[in-house]
Enzyme design. Structure first.
Site, mmCIF file in Angstrom:
data_model
loop_
_atom_site.group_PDB
_atom_site.id
_atom_site.type_symbol
_atom_site.label_atom_id
_atom_site.label_comp_id
_atom_site.label_asym_id
_atom_site.label_seq_id
_atom_site.Cartn_x
_atom_site.Cartn_y
_atom_site.Cartn_z
ATOM 1 N N TYR A 39 33.432 42.929 44.857
ATOM 2 C CA TYR A 39 32.184 42.248 44.809
ATOM 3 C C TYR A 39 31.662 42.029 43.283
ATOM 4 O O TYR A 39 31.358 40.937 43.021
ATOM 5 C CB TYR A 39 31.334 42.848 45.502
ATOM 6 C CG TYR A 39 30.065 42.206 45.818
ATOM 7 C CD1 TYR A 39 29.876 40.937 46.566
ATOM 8 C CD2 TYR A 39 28.679 42.645 45.223
ATOM 9 C CE1 TYR A 39 28.462 40.263 46.645
ATOM 10 C CE2 TYR A 39 27.639 41.882 45.429
ATOM 11 C CZ TYR A 39 27.368 40.833 46.067
ATOM 12 O OH TYR A 39 26.335 40.181 45.935
ATOM 13 N N SER A 46 23.857 37.997 41.647
ATOM 14 C CA SER A 46 23.393 39.173 41.950
ATOM 15 C C SER A 46 23.145 40.049 41.101
ATOM 16 O O SER A 46 23.778 39.323 39.981
ATOM 17 C CB SER A 46 24.454 39.849 42.961
ATOM 18 O OG SER A 46 24.293 41.386 43.095
#
Length: 277
Positions: free
Chosen positions: A174, A161
């Site tokens: 995250y 990501s």
């Protein structure tokens, strides 16, 4: 742990290139979204593919959707596994090897995202983000690596990501996990550089997936914005003012898997329309 495998084959397309013919790929989180697009791209290049996930029903549905892409001599299988379960991953990979041959290509795509202010990020949320996003890649890589070393060839691509390359507010756990995967990618790439195995990361920006839809709903619930406004807010992070499409991420992953991409190693490639320059 429950493990199930199904197999199917279809006639080859006359126009399909088979750059990955004879190779076997494992795609975690392969039942939908980016994972399913990656599986489709690999199948179209002649690879055998095993898709992995936690729900048999969704994997079975994906197999039915993807089976038309299977080239002559290749296989499409599925395996039920939880990437955060080290023992379960080891057992599942052993059974996949027995059923479909050694894994030459590993796509660590399984992941989860959860948002919370830092002071409301409890130990359970923190650990869950690490277990799935970071430890999951570790467990799967350890399970497939011995066969790659024996073969003297392999491709490992971690779907991370842009959160692995920069920070975003309210997703500290995250971001920390995804940054960890980038570190793992770089360290392992150097360790395996002379072994015929490459390790790279692909880092999508906001991508049109079920995970993004969850983020949209979270924004709607917490801010009162409309769904259209929430989607526009996420798209605005991309200089192209749009959401990335799963096939665009899959194309980047596929390129890194090809034999012709052997010089690509230890890289973290953002697929985000120029968000990170």
């Amino acid at each position: 742990m429950t493990m199930q495998i199904k197999s199917t084959a279809a006639a080859a397309s006359a126009t399909a290139r088979a750059d990955l013919s004879g190779k076997h790929a494992l795609v975690t989180g392969g039942a939908q979204g980016i994972g399913a697009s990656i599986a489709r791209a690999l199948l179209a290049q002649g690879a055998s593919v095993t898709i992995a996930g936690r729900t048999a029903a969704s994997l079975q549905a994906a197999v039915l959707t993807l089976q038309a892409e299977v080239q002559a001599g290749a296989r499409l299988d599925y395996v039920v596994l939880d990437v955060s379960d080290a023992a379960g991953v080891e057992l599942a990979v052993a059974k996949v090897h027995a059923a479909g041959g050694a894994i030459d290509i590993l796509i660590n795509n399984a992941g989860q995202a959860a948002a919370a202010p830092f002071l409301k990020t409890d130990a359970e949320l923190w650990q869950r983000m690490l277990d799935v996003n970071l430890s999951g890649s570790f467990h799967c890589t350890q399970a497939v690596l011995p066969a790659m070393l024996q073969a003297g060839w392999g491709r490992i691509v971690n779907v991370v990501s842009t959160a692995g390359l920069t920070g975003y507010a309210y997703v500290a756990a995250y971001c920390a996990a995804k940054h960890g995967v980038i570190g793992l990618t770089r360290a392992l790439a150097l360790e395996l550089a002379t072994k015929g195995i490459t390790v790279n990361a692909v880092c999508p920006g906001y991508t049109e997936t079920d995970l993004l839809q969850q983020a949209v709903q979270n924004i709607v619930e917490k801010t009162g914005r409309s769904e259209q406004q929430a989607r526009a807010e996420l798209a605005a992070a991309n200089p192209q003012r749009r959401l990335v499409q799963p096939d665009e991420v899959a194309n980047a992953v596929l390129w890194l898997c090809l034999p012709q991409s052997a010089a690509m190693n230890g890289q973290s490639i953002a697929v985000a329309g120029g968000e990170l320059l």
